[in-house]
Scaffold this motif. Structure first.
Motif, PDB file in Angstrom:
ATOM      1  N   MET A   1      92.501 102.999   4.016  1.00  0.00           N
ATOM      2  CA  MET A   1      91.415 102.452   3.212  1.00  0.00           C
ATOM      3  C   MET A   1      92.001 101.826   1.947  1.00  0.00           C
ATOM      4  O   MET A   1      92.928 102.343   1.369  1.00  0.00           O
ATOM      5  CB  MET A   1      90.452 103.581   2.842  1.00  0.00           C
ATOM      6  CG  MET A   1      89.240 103.124   2.139  1.00  0.00           C
ATOM      7  SD  MET A   1      88.081 104.497   2.048  1.00  0.00           S
ATOM      8  CE  MET A   1      87.097 103.923   0.735  1.00  0.00           C
ATOM      9  N   LYS A   2      91.442 100.717   1.559  1.00  0.00           N
ATOM     10  CA  LYS A   2      91.976  99.992   0.412  1.00  0.00           C
ATOM     11  C   LYS A   2      90.837  99.564  -0.493  1.00  0.00           C
ATOM     12  O   LYS A   2      89.854  99.017  -0.028  1.00  0.00           O
ATOM     13  CB  LYS A   2      92.728  98.768   0.927  1.00  0.00           C
ATOM     14  CG  LYS A   2      93.410  97.956  -0.137  1.00  0.00           C
ATOM     15  CD  LYS A   2      94.175  96.836   0.507  1.00  0.00           C
ATOM     16  CE  LYS A   2      94.893  96.033  -0.526  1.00  0.00           C
ATOM     17  NZ  LYS A   2      95.673  94.973   0.051  1.00  0.00           N
ATOM     18  N   LEU A   3      90.946  99.848  -1.765  1.00  0.00           N
ATOM     19  CA  LEU A   3      89.970  99.373  -2.737  1.00  0.00           C
ATOM     20  C   LEU A   3      90.374  97.979  -3.163  1.00  0.00           C
ATOM     21  O   LEU A   3      91.530  97.737  -3.479  1.00  0.00           O
ATOM     22  CB  LEU A   3      89.980 100.259  -3.987  1.00  0.00           C
ATOM     23  CG  LEU A   3      89.043 101.433  -3.999  1.00  0.00           C
ATOM     24  CD1 LEU A   3      89.468 102.410  -5.052  1.00  0.00           C
ATOM     25  CD2 LEU A   3      87.644 100.983  -4.247  1.00  0.00           C
ATOM     26  N   SER A   4      89.435  97.070  -3.172  1.00  0.00           N
ATOM     27  CA  SER A   4      89.734  95.710  -3.597  1.00  0.00           C
ATOM     28  C   SER A   4      88.885  95.374  -4.812  1.00  0.00           C
ATOM     29  O   SER A   4      87.673  95.526  -4.786  1.00  0.00           O
ATOM     30  CB  SER A   4      89.444  94.729  -2.476  1.00  0.00           C
ATOM     31  OG  SER A   4      89.712  93.429  -2.910  1.00  0.00           O
ATOM     32  N   SER A 136      91.315 112.002   1.488  1.00  0.00           N
ATOM     33  CA  SER A 136      90.750 111.446   2.727  1.00  0.00           C
ATOM     34  C   SER A 136      91.678 110.453   3.409  1.00  0.00           C
ATOM     35  O   SER A 136      91.403 110.027   4.531  1.00  0.00           O
ATOM     36  CB  SER A 136      89.413 110.755   2.421  1.00  0.00           C
ATOM     37  OG  SER A 136      88.488 111.677   1.916  1.00  0.00           O
ATOM     38  N   ASN A 137      92.714 110.036   2.726  1.00  0.00           N
ATOM     39  CA  ASN A 137      93.632 109.019   3.265  1.00  0.00           C
ATOM     40  C   ASN A 137      95.053 109.551   3.388  1.00  0.00           C
ATOM     41  O   ASN A 137      96.019 108.869   3.023  1.00  0.00           O
ATOM     42  CB  ASN A 137      93.580 107.765   2.391  1.00  0.00           C
ATOM     43  CG  ASN A 137      92.285 107.018   2.568  1.00  0.00           C
ATOM     44  OD1 ASN A 137      92.090 106.324   3.546  1.00  0.00           O
ATOM     45  ND2 ASN A 137      91.354 107.199   1.636  1.00  0.00           N
ATOM     46  N   ALA A 153      97.953 105.782  -5.473  1.00  0.00           N
ATOM     47  CA  ALA A 153      97.608 107.064  -6.082  1.00  0.00           C
ATOM     48  C   ALA A 153      97.897 108.188  -5.096  1.00  0.00           C
ATOM     49  O   ALA A 153      97.603 108.078  -3.904  1.00  0.00           O
ATOM     50  CB  ALA A 153      96.133 107.077  -6.475  1.00  0.00           C
ATOM     51  N   SER A 154      98.489 109.257  -5.599  1.00  0.00           N
ATOM     52  CA  SER A 154      98.761 110.444  -4.791  1.00  0.00           C
ATOM     53  C   SER A 154      98.592 111.663  -5.688  1.00  0.00           C
ATOM     54  O   SER A 154      98.401 111.532  -6.892  1.00  0.00           O
ATOM     55  CB  SER A 154     100.172 110.392  -4.199  1.00  0.00           C
ATOM     56  OG  SER A 154     101.139 110.278  -5.233  1.00  0.00           O
ATOM     57  N   ILE A 155      98.650 112.835  -5.085  1.00  0.00           N
ATOM     58  CA  ILE A 155      98.559 114.069  -5.864  1.00  0.00           C
ATOM     59  C   ILE A 155      99.893 114.784  -5.773  1.00  0.00           C
ATOM     60  O   ILE A 155     100.409 115.050  -4.682  1.00  0.00           O
ATOM     61  CB  ILE A 155      97.416 114.966  -5.357  1.00  0.00           C
ATOM     62  CG1 ILE A 155      96.083 114.227  -5.526  1.00  0.00           C
ATOM     63  CG2 ILE A 155      97.394 116.295  -6.121  1.00  0.00           C
ATOM     64  CD1 ILE A 155      94.882 114.951  -4.962  1.00  0.00           C
TER      65      ILE A 155
END
Length: 194
Positions: A1-4, A136-137, A153-155
């Motif tokens: 999934m990618k936010l644009s 979720s990704n 972004a990661s945790i």
């Protein structure tokens, strides 16, 4: 999934008035509470714009100076909403000596604008939403910034970490600072578009 988030890209590179001339949106002296029609007062005030919030926080004074030099104050005071990954003064202090001075000089304006817009995303994304998107990704979520570049972004150890185009990382140190036109998340390192 990618936010644009390319829809506001053009507005960020447009010339804007200097931040110093932008109205903060702070209440006038003595207007600390709004009078209600029934004579009571509101307990909390609406926050100012992203610019006003940054101006009111000493940890963002270098960012305010950079936004002024890039003439992005009017844009970041606009309707939005925006999510800003805002470098603190300590983050800017990590840059190599002389970098900030050359970026804030008139001849560095274009490069500075590119760097600053790399820290801005269209839409208001709070920490819970970002964390959920990462989880979720498969632990990694790509965010497209208004300059067209991507942050991943990661945790890591319970903290959201942004990885920039050059492979550098920045940790989110404070989240969900509300503004009338978006959300600010403080970061500990300036991210670079490449």
């Amino acid at each position: 999934m990618k936010l644009s988030f390319n829809s506001v890209k053009a507005s960020f590179v447009a010339t804007a008035s200097a931040l110093a001339l932008v109205a903060c949106g702070a209440p006038a002296d003595g207007d600390t509470e709004d009078a209600m029609a029934d004579g009571t007062t509101a307990a909390a005030e609406e926050p100012g714009t992203i610019v006003a919030v940054a101006q009111g926080n000493d940890d963002f004074s270098t960012l305010v100076t950079a936004v002024t030099a890039a003439e992005l104050g009017e844009t970041l005071s606009g309707e939005g909403p925006f999510t800003v990954f805002a470098p603190t003064n300590a983050a800017f202090a990590k840059l190599p000596e002389g970098t900030l001075e050359s970026l804030t000089a008139p001849e560095g304006k274009e490069q500075l604008t590119g760097i600053l817009t790399y820290h801005v995303v269209s839409g208001a994304t709070d920490a819970a939403t970002l964390t959920s998107a990462i989880e979720s990704n498969n632990g990694s979520f790509e965010i497209t910034t208004v300059n067209g570049g991507a942050l991943t972004a990661s945790i890591v150890d319970g903290n959201v970490v942004l990885t920039d185009a050059a492979g550098g990382t920045s940790t989110v140190t404070a989240t969900d600072v509300k503004a009338s036109n978006g959300i600010i998340h403080a970061i500990d390192t300036v991210v670079m578009p490449g």
